[in-house]
Design a protein around this motif. Structure first.
Motif, PDB file in Angstrom:
ATOM      1  N   SER A 214       0.874  -1.173   0.000  1.00 59.57           N
ATOM      2  CA  SER A 214       0.000   0.000   0.000  1.00 59.57           C
ATOM      3  C   SER A 214       0.911   1.223   0.000  1.00 59.57           C
ATOM      4  O   SER A 214       2.127   1.111   0.156  1.00 59.57           O
ATOM      5  CB  SER A 214      -0.876  -0.007   1.248  1.00 59.57           C
ATOM      6  OG  SER A 214      -0.058   0.186   2.375  1.00 59.57           O
ATOM      7  N   ALA A 215       0.305   2.390  -0.183  1.00 60.04           N
ATOM      8  CA  ALA A 215       1.112   3.614  -0.237  1.00 60.04           C
ATOM      9  C   ALA A 215       1.867   3.809   1.077  1.00 60.04           C
ATOM     10  O   ALA A 215       2.910   4.426   1.116  1.00 60.04           O
ATOM     11  CB  ALA A 215       0.216   4.797  -0.511  1.00 60.04           C
ATOM     12  N   ARG A 216       1.329   3.220   2.163  1.00 62.04           N
ATOM     13  CA  ARG A 216       1.974   3.411   3.468  1.00 62.04           C
ATOM     14  C   ARG A 216       3.176   2.491   3.651  1.00 62.04           C
ATOM     15  O   ARG A 216       4.084   2.795   4.402  1.00 62.04           O
ATOM     16  CB  ARG A 216       0.968   3.138   4.586  1.00 62.04           C
ATOM     17  CG  ARG A 216      -0.067   4.210   4.646  1.00 62.04           C
ATOM     18  CD  ARG A 216      -0.884   4.142   5.909  1.00 62.04           C
ATOM     19  NE  ARG A 216      -1.852   5.218   5.894  1.00 62.04           N
ATOM     20  CZ  ARG A 216      -1.568   6.465   6.175  1.00 62.04           C
ATOM     21  NH1 ARG A 216      -0.360   6.797   6.499  1.00 62.04           N
ATOM     22  NH2 ARG A 216      -2.498   7.403   6.111  1.00 62.04           N
ATOM     23  N   ASP A 217       3.116   1.320   2.991  1.00 63.38           N
ATOM     24  CA  ASP A 217       4.241   0.395   3.126  1.00 63.38           C
ATOM     25  C   ASP A 217       4.735  -0.061   1.756  1.00 63.38           C
ATOM     26  O   ASP A 217       4.216  -0.995   1.164  1.00 63.38           O
ATOM     27  CB  ASP A 217       3.814  -0.824   3.951  1.00 63.38           C
ATOM     28  CG  ASP A 217       4.971  -1.803   4.091  1.00 63.38           C
ATOM     29  OD1 ASP A 217       6.123  -1.368   3.927  1.00 63.38           O
ATOM     30  OD2 ASP A 217       4.717  -2.994   4.347  1.00 63.38           O
ATOM     31  N   LEU A 218       5.738   0.653   1.281  1.00 61.66           N
ATOM     32  CA  LEU A 218       6.312   0.302  -0.019  1.00 61.66           C
ATOM     33  C   LEU A 218       7.667  -0.384   0.178  1.00 61.66           C
ATOM     34  O   LEU A 218       8.452  -0.489  -0.745  1.00 61.66           O
ATOM     35  CB  LEU A 218       6.485   1.557  -0.875  1.00 61.66           C
ATOM     36  CG  LEU A 218       5.200   2.137  -1.452  1.00 61.66           C
ATOM     37  CD1 LEU A 218       5.439   3.534  -1.981  1.00 61.66           C
ATOM     38  CD2 LEU A 218       4.640   1.262  -2.556  1.00 61.66           C
ATOM     39  N   SER A 219       7.900  -0.845   1.412  1.00 58.99           N
ATOM     40  CA  SER A 219       9.218  -1.426   1.679  1.00 58.99           C
ATOM     41  C   SER A 219       9.297  -2.894   1.274  1.00 58.99           C
ATOM     42  O   SER A 219      10.370  -3.464   1.234  1.00 58.99           O
ATOM     43  CB  SER A 219       9.547  -1.296   3.170  1.00 58.99           C
ATOM     44  OG  SER A 219       8.531  -1.973   3.905  1.00 58.99           O
ATOM     45  N   ARG A 220       8.131  -3.535   0.962  1.00 58.73           N
ATOM     46  CA  ARG A 220       8.145  -4.956   0.585  1.00 58.73           C
ATOM     47  C   ARG A 220       8.886  -5.154  -0.730  1.00 58.73           C
ATOM     48  O   ARG A 220       8.785  -4.332  -1.631  1.00 58.73           O
ATOM     49  CB  ARG A 220       6.710  -5.482   0.413  1.00 58.73           C
ATOM     50  CG  ARG A 220       5.908  -5.603   1.690  1.00 58.73           C
ATOM     51  CD  ARG A 220       6.316  -6.796   2.542  1.00 58.73           C
ATOM     52  NE  ARG A 220       6.477  -8.013   1.764  1.00 58.73           N
ATOM     53  CZ  ARG A 220       5.555  -8.940   1.621  1.00 58.73           C
ATOM     54  NH1 ARG A 220       4.405  -8.791   2.211  1.00 58.73           N
ATOM     55  NH2 ARG A 220       5.791 -10.023   0.911  1.00 58.73           N
ATOM     56  N   ARG A 221       9.634  -6.283  -0.822  1.00 58.63           N
ATOM     57  CA  ARG A 221      10.340  -6.615  -2.068  1.00 58.63           C
ATOM     58  C   ARG A 221      10.131  -8.085  -2.382  1.00 58.63           C
ATOM     59  O   ARG A 221       9.893  -8.894  -1.471  1.00 58.63           O
ATOM     60  CB  ARG A 221      11.850  -6.345  -1.944  1.00 58.63           C
ATOM     61  CG  ARG A 221      12.224  -4.900  -1.769  1.00 58.63           C
ATOM     62  CD  ARG A 221      12.012  -4.083  -3.041  1.00 58.63           C
ATOM     63  NE  ARG A 221      12.358  -2.707  -2.829  1.00 58.63           N
ATOM     64  CZ  ARG A 221      11.539  -1.783  -2.344  1.00 58.63           C
ATOM     65  NH1 ARG A 221      10.311  -2.098  -2.035  1.00 58.63           N
ATOM     66  NH2 ARG A 221      11.940  -0.538  -2.188  1.00 58.63           N
ATOM     67  N   LEU A 222      10.229  -8.413  -3.668  1.00 65.84           N
ATOM     68  CA  LEU A 222      10.077  -9.806  -4.087  1.00 65.84           C
ATOM     69  C   LEU A 222      11.409 -10.539  -3.950  1.00 65.84           C
ATOM     70  O   LEU A 222      12.460  -9.951  -4.196  1.00 65.84           O
ATOM     71  CB  LEU A 222       9.671  -9.867  -5.552  1.00 65.84           C
ATOM     72  CG  LEU A 222       8.255  -9.423  -5.886  1.00 65.84           C
ATOM     73  CD1 LEU A 222       8.100  -9.397  -7.385  1.00 65.84           C
ATOM     74  CD2 LEU A 222       7.260 -10.398  -5.295  1.00 65.84           C
ATOM     75  N   GLY A 223      11.342 -11.812  -3.570  1.00 64.12           N
ATOM     76  CA  GLY A 223      12.555 -12.619  -3.544  1.00 64.12           C
ATOM     77  C   GLY A 223      12.917 -12.998  -4.983  1.00 64.12           C
ATOM     78  O   GLY A 223      12.036 -13.310  -5.774  1.00 64.12           O
ATOM     79  N   ILE A 224      14.200 -12.914  -5.327  1.00 61.92           N
ATOM     80  CA  ILE A 224      14.619 -13.232  -6.706  1.00 61.92           C
ATOM     81  C   ILE A 224      15.488 -14.485  -6.691  1.00 61.92           C
ATOM     82  O   ILE A 224      16.454 -14.561  -5.943  1.00 61.92           O
ATOM     83  CB  ILE A 224      15.397 -12.058  -7.326  1.00 61.92           C
ATOM     84  CG1 ILE A 224      14.494 -10.816  -7.375  1.00 61.92           C
ATOM     85  CG2 ILE A 224      15.885 -12.392  -8.740  1.00 61.92           C
ATOM     86  CD1 ILE A 224      15.203  -9.558  -7.723  1.00 61.92           C
ATOM     87  N   SER A 225      15.095 -15.461  -7.501  1.00 62.22           N
ATOM     88  CA  SER A 225      15.949 -16.651  -7.628  1.00 62.22           C
ATOM     89  C   SER A 225      16.096 -16.971  -9.106  1.00 62.22           C
ATOM     90  O   SER A 225      15.150 -16.829  -9.881  1.00 62.22           O
ATOM     91  CB  SER A 225      15.341 -17.834  -6.883  1.00 62.22           C
ATOM     92  OG  SER A 225      14.067 -18.112  -7.405  1.00 62.22           O
ATOM     93  N   GLY A 226      17.309 -17.384  -9.507  1.00 56.44           N
ATOM     94  CA  GLY A 226      17.577 -17.702 -10.913  1.00 56.44           C
ATOM     95  C   GLY A 226      17.740 -16.439 -11.733  1.00 56.44           C
ATOM     96  O   GLY A 226      17.799 -15.316 -11.186  1.00 56.44           O
ATOM     97  N   ASP A 227      17.844 -16.623 -13.045  1.00 58.68           N
ATOM     98  CA  ASP A 227      17.965 -15.440 -13.906  1.00 58.68           C
ATOM     99  C   ASP A 227      17.098 -15.607 -15.157  1.00 58.68           C
ATOM    100  O   ASP A 227      17.462 -15.161 -16.234  1.00 58.68           O
ATOM    101  CB  ASP A 227      19.443 -15.176 -14.285  1.00 58.68           C
ATOM    102  CG  ASP A 227      20.048 -16.361 -14.994  1.00 58.68           C
ATOM    103  OD1 ASP A 227      19.390 -17.417 -15.034  1.00 58.68           O
ATOM    104  OD2 ASP A 227      21.179 -16.226 -15.496  1.00 58.68           O
ATOM    105  N   ASP A 228      15.947 -16.254 -14.973  1.00 52.67           N
ATOM    106  CA  ASP A 228      15.030 -16.406 -16.108  1.00 52.67           C
ATOM    107  C   ASP A 228      14.166 -15.155 -16.250  1.00 52.67           C
ATOM    108  O   ASP A 228      14.378 -14.157 -15.560  1.00 52.67           O
ATOM    109  CB  ASP A 228      14.180 -17.675 -15.943  1.00 52.67           C
ATOM    110  CG  ASP A 228      13.391 -17.652 -14.644  1.00 52.67           C
ATOM    111  OD1 ASP A 228      13.422 -16.608 -13.971  1.00 52.67           O
ATOM    112  OD2 ASP A 228      12.762 -18.670 -14.308  1.00 52.67           O
TER     113      ASP A 228
END
Ligand code: ATP
Ligand code: MG
Length: 484
Positions: A214-228
């Motif tokens: 949400s606009a209040r919490d933009l700190s979340r990030r996606l976990g990245i695995s591989g390079d596809d």
């Protein structure tokens, strides 16, 4: 029904493609096997017909005798049924009247008619041919060719091959395919579903994270695995979140600044307004002497001047925010700017000395003379306010690496480090208790910064408590473009 899930769509697509491929493959396989077996049968038929034609031509007595014996042995051994059936596989020779003339006919005491009458007639005129007909309710392949004797067509040779076994084999093959077909489709469907579920997991993660953001919490990030491609997508998504977070932080900051600015501006405007109101109300409450009225009016006039000054400053900053501060450009001699600023700052006896040092009288900048003078004047005003009467203020201008450097240095009280970082913020004052008369509104340096930036320049302040302050303004020379 509209299918929206990519997983279902991919699975269905997978099954359809698989079904099509299997269908084409099965049909192609069945017909290529059939045509292979048929051509083998045809080959065999031609071979037999040639052999029979050879026998019919020889019609040797010994051969007939040998064959008769062989037939007898087979019959004795109880192979009569097999033997009875065998003649169908053999080929026969007929005379032009359609009577069997080959030695087997004589041996087996059969007098068969040609299997295919139509082919028989065609062969009588020299043609060879194949046909698939029913003989005794059995599907049979028949080959027919003319029988030549001394260069003349003396009859016809026909060979027959029952197709029952071949058809049974093809039928069995078709059943195997029919059983294999749904099994292969099921495997393809389940396999496709398993793989798409696995592959689409990052998409589900992105969706899940996007829902939680949400606009209040933009700190979340996606976990990245591989390079596809999905890792690239997650990376792009994370970068976008990074930018959004920064933009939101800036927005929040600017909203916060705006709020503070509005509150400060209202507060600063209220002070002179209160003075005006207090003086006019007091004057109107009862009859006063001319002297009292004059005093009240002078106080109101002074407060109105303060308001006027403040409103002008606010307007200047608003125009600077709109990029409209410097609209007319001209070549401005630096010496004129410095002299005008010294004049306008209203130096009086009993204040610190102002010394002007020009490296070169011909220095000039491209910009707006009025605003540049205002910039230097604000700096001089600050220096005068914070330098004791026996102090020294040095105003200098010099060219340095293609830039004009204006410097206002004093040996006054100086500024503490914790305040230095805030200087230039609107309404920021070191001593907040001072009123306008003794201090100011805290807009002077903000205006200086806006003017410098509008001229593509910069401003920096160095100060040491008790030793003095040096404010340096750097303006590019010559100025190629300015904010219009
Ligand atoms: P205004 O200029 O709007 O009349 P102001 O002088 O208070 O008000 P600024 O010019 O922005 O506002 O200065 C901000 C603060 O920085 C001042 O309150 C002052 O305390 C401090 N300051 C600025 N220049 C000097 C200086 N040369 N020496 C010591 N302190 C300074
Ligand atoms: Mg000031």
């Amino acid at each position: 029904m509209k299918i929206t899930s990519i997983r279902t769509r991919l699975t269905l697509w997978n099954i359809c493609v698989m079904a099509l491929i299997l269908l084409l493959l099965s049909v192609a396989l069945r017909y290529s096997i059939q045509s292979y077996l048929m051509s083998a049968a045809d080959h065999e038929l031609v071979h037999r017909a040639h052999r029979t034609a050879g026998f019919a031509a020889r019609n040797s007595k010994e051969f007939v005798e040998d064959f008769r014996k062989m037939a007898q042995i087979q019959r004795d051994m109880g192979h009569s049924a097999h033997f009875k059936r065998q003649p169908l596989r053999f080929s026969r020779a007929f005379n032009r009247a359609g009577q069997q003339t080959d030695p087997f006919g004589a041996i087996l005491k059969t007098n068969e008619k040609p299997w295919d009458r139509k082919l028989f007639i065609q062969s009588l005129v020299g043609k060879t041919g194949f046909s698939t007909i029913k003989v005794d309710d059995e599907l049979t392949r028949v080959y027919s060719q003319p029988l030549l004797r001394n260069g003349e067509i003396s009859g016809v040779v026909q060979a027959a091959y029952p197709l029952t076994e071949l058809m049974r084999f093809l039928g069995g093959f078709t059943v195997v395919l029919a059983v294999f077909f749904p099994f292969a489709l099921l495997t393809a469907g389940l396999g496709g579903m398993f793989l798409t579920t696995r592959w689409l997991r990052p998409v589900r993660e992105i969706t899940h994270t996007a829902e939680e953001i949400s606009a209040r919490d933009l700190s979340r990030r996606l976990g990245i695995s591989g390079d596809d491609e999905f890792a690239q997508l997650a990376l792009t998504f994370n970068r976008m979140l990074e930018r959004l977070q920064k933009a939101f932080q800036q927005l929040e900051q600017s909203v916060e600044q705006q709020k503070r600015f509005t509150a400060d501006a209202s507060h600063e405007l209220r002070t002179p307004l209160t003075t005006i109101k207090a003086n006019t109300s007091l004057a109107l409450r009862q009859a006063r002497s001319a002297e009292d009225y004059k005093e009240a009016l002078a106080a109101a006039d002074g407060a109105a001047d303060v308001m006027d000054h403040l409103i002008r400053d606010l307007l200047l900053l608003a125009r600077s925010d709109d990029g409209q501060l410097v609209t007319e450009l001209e070549a401005v001699p630096v010496s004129d700017v410095l002299r005008e600023a010294v004049t306008l700052v209203g130096w009086k006896d009993g204040r610190a000395e102002i010394r002007v040092e020009m490296e070169n009288e011909s220095l000039s900048v491209t910009g707006n003379a009025h605003h540049l003078t205002r910039l230097v004047m604000n700096l001089l005003d600050n220096a005068l306010r914070h330098t004791p009467s026996d102090g020294l203020i040095t105003l200098s201008a010099a060219a340095n690496n293609g830039a004009i450097v204006l410097c206002v240095a004093d040996n006054g009280e100086g500024i503490a480090l914790e305040h230095l970082v805030h200087l230039g913020e609107r309404f920021y004052r070191v001593d907040k208790c001072r009123d306008r008369k003794h201090g100011g509104t805290g807009l002077g340096l903000a205006i200086c910064r806006s003017i410098a930036e509008a001229h593509h320049g910069s401003i920096s302040i160095e100060s040491t408590i008790g030793q003095g302050t040096v404010v340096t303004v750097t303006l590019p020379e010559p100025l190629k473009e300015c904010v219009m």
